[in-house]
Design an enzyme around this catalytic site. Structure first.
Site, PDB file in Angstrom:
ATOM      1  N   ASP A  94      -7.483   1.522 -25.845  1.00 48.32           N
ATOM      2  CA  ASP A  94      -8.030   1.346 -24.328  1.00 48.32           C
ATOM      3  C   ASP A  94      -8.594   2.740 -24.272  1.00 48.32           C
ATOM      4  OD1 ASP A  94      -8.442  -0.981 -24.023  1.00 48.32           O
ATOM      5  OD2 ASP A  94      -6.134  -1.483 -23.127  1.00 48.32           O
ATOM      6  N   GLU A 153       2.290  -9.163   7.862  1.00 45.94           N
ATOM      7  CA  GLU A 153       1.639  -7.829   8.738  1.00 45.94           C
ATOM      8  C   GLU A 153       2.527  -7.341   7.916  1.00 45.94           C
ATOM      9  OE1 GLU A 153      -1.671  -8.404  10.418  1.00 45.94           O
ATOM     10  OE2 GLU A 153      -0.729  -6.251  10.343  1.00 45.94           O
ATOM     11  N   ARG A 207      -1.697  -6.930 -21.674  1.00 42.17           N
ATOM     12  CA  ARG A 207      -2.470  -6.573 -22.526  1.00 42.17           C
ATOM     13  C   ARG A 207      -1.819  -5.841 -23.274  1.00 42.17           C
ATOM     14  NH1 ARG A 207      -7.479  -6.553 -21.953  1.00 42.17           N
ATOM     15  NH2 ARG A 207      -8.101  -4.760 -23.923  1.00 42.17           N
ATOM     16  N   PRO A 264       1.189  -1.733   0.161  1.00 42.64           N
ATOM     17  CA  PRO A 264      -0.098  -0.018  -0.111  1.00 42.64           C
ATOM     18  C   PRO A 264       0.388   1.414   0.200  1.00 42.64           C
ATOM     19  CG  PRO A 264      -0.936  -1.596   1.858  1.00 42.64           C
ATOM     20  CD  PRO A 264       0.282  -1.206   0.928  1.00 42.64           C
TER      21      PRO A 264
HETATM   22  N1  LIG Z   1      -3.020  -1.518  -2.285  1.00 39.54           N
HETATM   23  C1  LIG Z   1      -2.005  -2.545  -2.938  1.00 39.54           C
HETATM   24  O1  LIG Z   1      -1.313  -2.788  -4.017  1.00 39.54           O
HETATM   25  C2  LIG Z   1      -1.433  -3.125  -1.798  1.00 39.54           C
HETATM   26  C3  LIG Z   1      -0.306  -4.235  -1.855  1.00 39.54           C
HETATM   27  C4  LIG Z   1      -0.566  -5.185  -0.813  1.00 39.54           C
HETATM   28  C5  LIG Z   1      -1.327  -5.689   0.139  1.00 39.54           C
HETATM   29  N2  LIG Z   1      -0.980  -6.425   0.565  1.00 39.54           N
HETATM   30  C6  LIG Z   1       0.093  -7.162   1.289  1.00 39.54           C
HETATM   31  C7  LIG Z   1       1.231  -6.291   2.365  1.00 39.54           C
HETATM   32  C8  LIG Z   1       2.508  -5.586   1.674  1.00 39.54           C
HETATM   33  C9  LIG Z   1       3.042  -5.190   2.372  1.00 39.54           C
HETATM   34  C10 LIG Z   1       3.127  -4.446   3.547  1.00 39.54           C
HETATM   35  C11 LIG Z   1       1.164  -5.264   4.387  1.00 39.54           C
HETATM   36  C12 LIG Z   1       0.786  -5.558   3.507  1.00 39.54           C
HETATM   37  N3  LIG Z   1      -0.456  -6.101   4.173  1.00 39.54           N
HETATM   38  C13 LIG Z   1      -0.421  -7.382   4.457  1.00 39.54           C
HETATM   39  C14 LIG Z   1      -1.060  -8.050   4.702  1.00 39.54           C
HETATM   40  O2  LIG Z   1      -2.391  -7.776   5.602  1.00 39.54           O
HETATM   41  C15 LIG Z   1      -2.674  -6.371   5.472  1.00 39.54           C
HETATM   42  C16 LIG Z   1      -1.108  -5.924   5.109  1.00 39.54           C
HETATM   43  N4  LIG Z   1      -2.486  -4.496   0.493  1.00 39.54           N
HETATM   44  C17 LIG Z   1      -2.795  -3.913  -0.881  1.00 39.54           C
END
Ligand SMILES: NC(=O)c1ccc(NCc2ccccc2N2CCOCC2)nc1
Length: 246
Positions: free
Chosen positions: A169, A116, A154, A89
């Site tokens: 697209d 996590e 794609r 994220p």
């Molecule tokens: N927006 C995106 O591209 C996206 C990508 C991965 C992802 N999750 C894997 C993750 C990756 C990194 C850190 C935490 C986490 N998570 C692990 C599971 O618990 C919550 C945190 N989430 C959303």
């Protein structure tokens, strides 16, 4: 293009092989997709890949060693020039520009985190770039990796039957998509716009462009501001608005 994914759930990637454009591209060898599971590279009896977080807190953290060994194995297969990305994220927001950027790497390795997250020392030392598909949290990086892989496929030459659909697209030429119709011509009183049955391809292209401009104007006017509309596009948009009686 050869894409590798480091994941505890390699079978998730099988969804790309189930059908459609991604399955055909893989069958035809337009790209190769390989997976490595960190659990296969553990050195402990219970094949653990995670451990408790230093400093306390909920959940578990993925350990460096199994991930690092899996990444090194993948790079030995993919090639030393492999670009290693981590889906998170906190990453750079993936969009159409991101597609063009990542297409420049003939060898791409995507690390999908679980638990996590992963030990920061792996990110610092083994990851080249972090990417995100949006501001939301998923249970793991696999779905984010699959979204990116699908978008990249794609744009591989010959991946699409009629190549122009990639370049037309909607998001590529900056506008939203025009409406699409297929048989039957009439359905519960809803008719297909007559222009589409006319066979007049110039007029049909003009109508579709007008619809794309109008839809973009309606749904995301800020997108239109970013595009310097040509005089012709302004004319089409005015026509659209007049016809809508707005
Ligand atoms: N927006 C995106 O591209 C996206 C990508 C991965 C992802 N999750 C894997 C993750 C990756 C990194 C850190 C935490 C986490 N998570 C692990 C599971 O618990 C919550 C945190 N989430 C959303």
């Amino acid at each position: 293009m050869h894409i590798g994914v480091i994941t505890l759930f390699p079978q998730m990637l099988d969804a790309l092989r189930c059908g459609g454009i991604t399955a055909r591209a893989l069958e035809r060898g337009l790209l190769q997709l390989s997976t490595w599971n960190p659990r296969d590279f553990t050195h402990n009896k219970h094949r653990r890949v995670d451990d408790r977080p230093y400093g306390g807190g909920p959940g578990m953290v993925m350990q460096v060693q199994p991930l690092r060994t899996a990444i090194q194995m993948a790079i030995s297969v993919l090639g030393q020039d492999t670009h290693v990305i981590y889906l998170s994220p906190q990453g750079r927001r993936f969009d159409q520009n991101g597609v063009q950027t990542l297409l420049n790497y003939p060898r791409l390795l995507m690390v999908a985190g679980r638990y996590e997250g992963i030990d920061e020392r792996l990110i610092e030392q083994d990851i080249d770039e972090e990417w995100s598909i949006g501001d939301y949290v998923l249970s793991g990086g696999e779905l984010a990796a699959m979204v990116i892989i699908d978008a990249l496929i794609r744009w591989l030459p010959q991946a699409l039957g009629h190549q122009e659909s990639a370049t037309t697209d909607s998001f590529y030429n900056g506008l939203l998509d025009h409406p699409h119709y297929t048989r039957p011509e009439e359905l519960a009183g809803q008719k297909v716009p007559a222009i589409l049955l006319s066979g007049n391809h110039a007029q049909i292209a003009r109508w579709r462009h007008k619809q794309a401009l109008g839809k973009t104007w309606r749904r995301c006017p800020q997108l239109l501001e970013q595009l310097e509309l040509t005089a012709e596009q302004q004319q089409l948009l005015t026509e659209f608005i007049t016809e809508q009686g707005e």
